[in-house]
Design a protein around this motif. Sequence first.
Motif, short mmCIF file in Angstrom:
data_model
loop_
_atom_site.label_atom_id
_atom_site.label_comp_id
_atom_site.label_asym_id
_atom_site.label_seq_id
_atom_site.Cartn_x
_atom_site.Cartn_y
_atom_site.Cartn_z
N THR A 17 0.83 -1.21 0.00
CA THR A 17 0.00 0.00 0.00
C THR A 17 0.86 1.25 0.00
O THR A 17 0.48 2.28 -0.55
N TYR A 31 -7.93 1.18 -3.64
CA TYR A 31 -6.70 1.54 -4.38
C TYR A 31 -6.03 0.27 -4.88
O TYR A 31 -6.39 -0.84 -4.48
N ALA A 33 -2.50 -1.62 -4.77
CA ALA A 33 -1.19 -1.63 -4.12
C ALA A 33 -0.09 -1.81 -5.17
O ALA A 33 -0.36 -2.22 -6.30
N VAL A 65 4.86 -6.00 -5.50
CA VAL A 65 3.74 -6.91 -5.23
C VAL A 65 2.83 -6.39 -4.10
O VAL A 65 3.27 -5.68 -3.20
N ASP A 66 1.57 -6.76 -4.23
CA ASP A 66 0.64 -6.64 -3.12
C ASP A 66 1.01 -7.81 -2.20
O ASP A 66 1.02 -8.96 -2.65
N SER A 67 1.33 -7.53 -0.95
CA SER A 67 1.96 -8.59 -0.15
C SER A 67 1.03 -9.75 0.20
O SER A 67 1.48 -10.78 0.67
N LYS A 68 -0.28 -9.61 -0.09
CA LYS A 68 -1.15 -10.79 0.05
C LYS A 68 -0.73 -11.87 -0.94
O LYS A 68 -1.01 -13.05 -0.76
N GLY A 99 4.34 -4.36 1.85
CA GLY A 99 2.93 -4.34 2.21
C GLY A 99 2.75 -4.77 3.66
O GLY A 99 3.57 -5.50 4.21
N THR A 100 1.64 -4.32 4.26
CA THR A 100 1.44 -4.65 5.68
C THR A 100 0.94 -6.09 5.88
O THR A 100 1.12 -6.67 6.93
N ALA A 125 2.83 1.10 4.89
CA ALA A 125 1.84 2.17 5.11
C ALA A 125 0.46 1.56 5.07
O ALA A 125 0.25 0.51 4.44
N MET A 126 -0.47 2.21 5.72
CA MET A 126 -1.86 1.77 5.70
C MET A 126 -2.67 2.58 4.68
O MET A 126 -3.78 2.21 4.35
N LYS A 171 0.39 -7.83 12.58
CA LYS A 171 -0.64 -6.87 12.17
C LYS A 171 -1.91 -7.21 12.94
O LYS A 171 -2.39 -8.34 12.89
C1 SIN Z 1 -0.14 -5.23 0.96
O1 SIN Z 1 0.03 -5.87 1.98
O2 SIN Z 1 0.67 -5.23 0.01
C2 SIN Z 1 -1.38 -4.41 0.78
C3 SIN Z 1 -1.93 -3.93 2.06
C4 SIN Z 1 -1.02 -2.98 2.79
O3 SIN Z 1 0.14 -2.76 2.47
O4 SIN Z 1 -1.54 -2.40 3.78
#
Ligand code: SIN
Length: 329
Positions: A17, A31, A33, A65-68, A99-100, A125-126, A171
């Motif tokens: 994000t 959004y 990511a 990448v989107d970390s999911k 990503g978070t 970041a959130m 998280k």
């Molecule tokens: C991600 O984890 O890549 C997307 C969500 C985030 O960073 O808060």
Amino acid sequence: MAQPGSSKIVVLGLGGTIAGTAARAGDNIGYSAAQVGVEQLLEAVQTLPVVLAGRALVTEQVAQVDSKDMSFAVWQDLALRCAHWLSDAAVQGIVITHGTDTLEETAWFLQTVLQPDKPVVLTCAMRPATALTPDGPQNILDAIAVALDPGAQGVVAVCAGVVHSARDVQKDHPYRLDAFTSGDAGPLGYVEENTVRWVKNDRKEAIPSMKWSLDAIKNIVSTTPWPRVEIVMNYAGASGAMVDLLVRDGVQGLVAACTGNGSLHQDLETALMRAQAAGVKVLRATRCAQGRVLPKVGDTLPDSNGLSPVKARVALVLALRAGQSAGTA
Ligand code: SIN
């Protein structure tokens, strides 16, 4: 810890994000990511030169990448790039923009395979980079302050001014800017106006049984598929059906996200014991957000040594991977 003469900070971009963009500036949830390059992210941090105080900044986009969607392939590349930069005497520390969603897993993966003396600081970041008030720039600034602090070492995470260890970071909120916790262990410290205030003296995270050399890290970049380790959860009405299916499907490791102090529905426990007897590695972690499974006399399934289910899975994957390299798994 930082070596004398260290004069470089390396920032590795991974996506998330923090690098996200929305069509509308006020949109903090709708959004995409992983859109903005790491160099551009750093350009948005106007006071960076103050914190760097003359040190050089090197940036590298390791992935976007989107970390999911985090994968073993990205982890391999990241570990190799970290190992490369850590071996450069001029590098004081590494910051990773991530990503978070799976940050805590990457943190534990890197801590286990690198066990670095120098700081490797994950930040995130959130809110996307296009938000009216994005949190990414301040988090980057704080992460660099930590990477430059002589008291920093090993893999840590920095978010919303709080420094968490790789072992404890988790998280725990899907929306708040302060989305991470260290649970009942508490944080390592806080970043206040570019200065780190450590609140824990013992910040070295030792993982005695497994120190991976650069050669070993190179070995993990092999064509052998990564070991398959899945997580099964205990809950009211749980059964052993999922475990039996996974075993039939060739799973090599299972982490049970247990209730309370490692308890399991008797049907699930029986299936896990069958799996263990068939050669599948099994670990018990707790699904409780805080605390750990305390081992007791008579336990038949080993516990995760305090690791959460997702980190226990990382540990099991790496243990099985090490066994593959050594020809014992
Ligand atoms: C991600 O984890 O890549 C997307 C969500 C985030 O960073 O808060």
